[in-house]
Design a protein around this motif. Structure first.
Motif, short mmCIF file in Angstrom:
data_model
loop_
_atom_site.label_atom_id
_atom_site.label_comp_id
_atom_site.label_asym_id
_atom_site.label_seq_id
_atom_site.Cartn_x
_atom_site.Cartn_y
_atom_site.Cartn_z
N VAL A 149 38.36 -16.43 0.73
CA VAL A 149 37.08 -16.48 1.43
C VAL A 149 37.26 -15.81 2.79
CG1 VAL A 149 35.24 -17.98 2.28
CG2 VAL A 149 36.57 -18.65 0.26
N ASN A 151 35.95 -14.43 6.48
CA ASN A 151 34.99 -14.64 7.57
C ASN A 151 35.41 -13.81 8.76
OD1 ASN A 151 32.83 -16.81 7.06
ND2 ASN A 151 34.71 -17.73 6.18
N GLU A 214 30.67 -13.36 5.87
CA GLU A 214 30.26 -14.74 6.08
C GLU A 214 30.51 -15.49 4.76
OE1 GLU A 214 26.30 -16.81 7.99
OE2 GLU A 214 26.24 -14.75 7.31
N ASP A 215 31.59 -16.25 4.74
CA ASP A 215 32.01 -16.91 3.50
C ASP A 215 31.95 -15.94 2.32
OD1 ASP A 215 32.54 -19.34 4.73
OD2 ASP A 215 30.44 -19.98 4.58
N GLU A 217 33.32 -14.22 -0.70
CA GLU A 217 34.36 -14.56 -1.68
C GLU A 217 34.83 -13.32 -2.42
OE1 GLU A 217 33.36 -17.73 -4.29
OE2 GLU A 217 32.80 -19.09 -2.65
#
Ligand code: CAA
Length: 381
Positions: A149, A151, A214-215, A217
């Motif tokens: 993940v 960020n 943003e988060d 994946e």
């Protein structure tokens, strides 16, 4: 180093030259004015093998080597520096994935880049507060099950809004240069946001954006190399990338010099062509001499890389000298055009603006000097 080109190198150079002159140069002024990224041209570049010049045909490349790549970059940049930088970054991303990727990553992503299916590639290393010092980057990647993940924020990302495939650096552990990792991220991945489009002095047809993760994946299988290998991957890619930018600088400088030869032969002052006066002739002598030296440094670095010999220092020398030469040559080109050099009716104004970033991106001149000094003390000490 053999100064005679092979048949393959000649073919690639001539192919790039024809395409650059016929398809790219006629649009260059309009693309610059309109800040238009020419997506359609990249399909054609891919068909000509110019998005994977130094990659095996098995992965959609032209298998023509690094010298051929540098020659192709010079031709493309002489027509349009913006197109050439997107071409350079795409080649750089494809080579990085080829060099460090698994078979599956190569099959999936190298081919996507070389065949133009990704349109172009992006190299997302820099951040708002971390350009020369990538070890200061803050984007994080945390492993959760079979995903990472991501960020954080990136800045100055060439072709960021158009790239189907990006290589993205993020911290998986540690501090400084240690603990950085590199990921392959597909354009359009959820959580990847394209930010502000930079309004630049030059390279206006090249797309330069900020990115936010943003988060976001990313499948764990998209880790390139091992966790913590990121800094070395970046440096390896940049060594090759600097040959591309050196070649770009040579191409822009050559275009500026040629435009100035034509202009000064036509333009009359005090009853004679400007080209007949000694001051312009001496300026031209310096421009040509410095450009030839820059071309030779660039082709030598390319040759060493192609021969699988160490080339880190030589790539930095080529990038440093060629980018500074390009700025000097474009400055003189504007000077020799007088007032006409300052308006967009003549191309030297655009060359001057396009050259300016060459001493900044893919490592500033100061970073190149650090590398050249470090390698010189290491190799001789
Ligand atoms: N190849 C492989 N490994 C390398 C290497 C190279 N060329 N250079 C350094 N390394 C290794 C070193 O061996 C060392 O390894 P160990 O830790 O195992 O000993 C490690 O990396 C750290 O090396 P340094 O101590 O020399 O690193 P440093 O922190 O002093 O930084 C630097 C060196 C030259 C300043 C480097 O940070 C650098 O090149 N910075 C500029 C970054 C840059 O060019 N950014 C451009 C952004 S991308 C861009 O512009 C693309 C675009 O879109 C156009």
């Amino acid at each position: 180093m053999n100064l005679e080109l092979t048949e393959t190198q000649t073919l690639i150079r001539d192919t790039a030259r024809k395409f650059a002159r016929e398809r790219v140069a006629p649009q260059a002024r309009a693309m610059d004015r309109e800040e238009r990224f020419p997506t359609e041209l990249f399909r054609e570049l891919a068909e000509l093998g110019l998005l994977g010049v130094n990659l095996p045909s098995k992965y959609g490349g032209a298998e023509a080597g690094v010298v051929a790549y540098a020659l192709a970059m010079m031709e493309m940049a002489a027509a349009d520096a913006s197109v050439s930088v997107a071409m350079a970054v795409t080649n750089m991303c494809a080579e990085l994935i080829h060099a460090f990727g698994t078979d599956a990553q190569r099959e999936k992503y190298v081919t996507r880049l070389t065949l133009g299916e990704a349109v172009v590639g992006s190299f997302a290393l820099s951040e708002p507060h971390a350009g020369s010092d990538p070890g200061a980057l803050l984007t994080s990647a945390v492993k959760r099950g079979d995903r990472y993940v991501l960020n954080g924020s990136k800045q100055w990302i060439t072709s960021g809004a158009h790239a189907g495939v990006m290589v993205v650096w993020a911290r998986t552990s540690g501090t400084g240069n240690k603990g950085l990792s590199c990921f392959i991220v597909e354009g359009g991945t959820k959580g990847l946001h394209i930010g502000r489009h930079e309004d630049k002095m030059g390279l206006r047809a090249s797309n330069t954006v900020a990115l936010t993760f943003e988060d976001c994946e990313v499948p764990a299988e998209n880790l390139l190399g091992k966790e913590g290998d990121g800094f070395k991957l970046a440096m390896t890619a940049l060594d090759g990338g600097r040959i591309g930018i050196a070649a770009q600088a040579c191409g822009v400088a050559r275009a500026a010099m040629e435009a100035t030869v034509s202009y000064t032969k036509d333009r009359k002052a005090f009853g004679e062509a400007v080209a007949e006066f000694q001051a312009p002739r001496f300026m031209m002598a310096d421009m040509k001499t410095q450009l030839s030296a820059a071309e030779l440094l660039t082709l030598r670095a390319a040759y060493l890389k192609e021969q699988k010999q160490p080339f880190t220092r030589e790539a930095s020398m080529a990038k440093l000298f060629a980018s500074e030469t390009s700025n000097r040559v474009c400055d003189k080109a504007v000077q020799l055009h007088g007032g006409y050099g300052y308006i967009d009716e003549f191309p030297v104004e655009r060359y001057f603006r396009d050259a300016r970033v060459q001493t900044i991106y893919e490592g500033t001149s100061e970073v190149q000097r650090l590398v050249i000094a470090r390698e010189t003390f290491r190799l001789i000490g």
